[in-house]
Design a protein around this motif. Structure first.
Motif, short mmCIF file in Angstrom:
data_model
loop_
_atom_site.label_atom_id
_atom_site.label_comp_id
_atom_site.label_asym_id
_atom_site.label_seq_id
_atom_site.Cartn_x
_atom_site.Cartn_y
_atom_site.Cartn_z
N ASP A 144 0.83 -1.21 0.00
CA ASP A 144 0.00 0.00 0.00
C ASP A 144 0.86 1.25 0.00
OD1 ASP A 144 -2.35 -1.47 -0.04
OD2 ASP A 144 -2.56 -1.44 2.14
N GLU A 145 1.92 1.25 0.80
CA GLU A 145 2.81 2.40 0.84
C GLU A 145 3.54 2.59 -0.48
OE1 GLU A 145 2.53 0.13 3.20
OE2 GLU A 145 2.23 1.18 5.11
N GLU A 187 1.26 4.14 -2.98
CA GLU A 187 1.15 5.58 -2.71
C GLU A 187 2.39 6.32 -3.23
OE1 GLU A 187 1.42 7.76 1.37
OE2 GLU A 187 -0.67 7.16 1.05
N GLN A 213 2.05 6.85 -6.91
CA GLN A 213 1.11 7.95 -7.19
C GLN A 213 1.79 9.31 -6.98
OE1 GLN A 213 -1.88 7.42 -8.43
NE2 GLN A 213 -2.64 9.50 -8.39
N ARG A 263 -3.50 9.26 3.98
CA ARG A 263 -4.45 9.79 3.00
C ARG A 263 -5.18 8.62 2.38
NH1 ARG A 263 -2.31 15.27 0.67
NH2 ARG A 263 -4.39 15.36 -0.15
N SER A 318 -6.86 8.98 -0.60
CA SER A 318 -6.66 9.04 -2.04
C SER A 318 -5.87 10.28 -2.41
CB SER A 318 -7.99 9.02 -2.78
OG SER A 318 -8.71 10.19 -2.49
N LEU A 319 -5.10 10.15 -3.45
CA LEU A 319 -4.32 11.27 -3.99
C LEU A 319 -4.90 11.62 -5.35
CD1 LEU A 319 -0.76 9.91 -3.14
CD2 LEU A 319 -1.89 11.84 -2.06
#
Length: 118
Positions: free
Chosen positions: A64-65, A68, A71, A98, A100-101
């Motif tokens: 997950d990191e 991110e 992104q 966060r 979402s970005l």
């Protein structure tokens, strides 16, 4: 230290290279005829960032990191410098929780190559 738009762009490229385990200057995806930046952008738009990651990272607890980070890297390599986040913005994005970005706009140097007959 003041970061220029170019150094922020370079930071984004390096992040993509580290996560993918590939160099932008030597990357070529024959199915998409694009460089690493364009390939990463396409995968990000399609929600398939895992495919960009080096296989040794894809099985880690940090998926997950890492997604991110991809992104954020894509936000750093947008074509228009005014659309890129500031470095303090990047630090904030990477250090906060966060959900979402934003999706990046058009990327710099990501045009697909015309490779008829390659």
């Amino acid at each position: 230290m003041q970061f220029t738009a170019f150094s922020l762009f370079s930071f984004g490229v390096i992040m993509l290279e580290v996560i993918s385990g590939r160099k932008n200057t030597t990357f070529y995806e024959s199915d998409r005829s694009s460089n690493l930046l364009g390939y990463g952008y396409d995968l990000g738009k399609e929600g398939r960032c895992l495919e960009l990651m080096d296989p040794t990272l894809a099985d880690s607890d940090l998926v997950d990191e890492l997604m991110e980070c991809i992104q954020v890297a894509l936000l750093c390599i947008q074509e228009s410098a005014k659309d890129r986040p500031t470095m303090s913005g990047v630090v904030s994005m990477l250090s906060s929780e966060r959900t979402s970005l934003p999706m990046p706009k058009q990327l710099a140097f990501s045009t697909h190559l015309n490779c008829d007959g390659c």
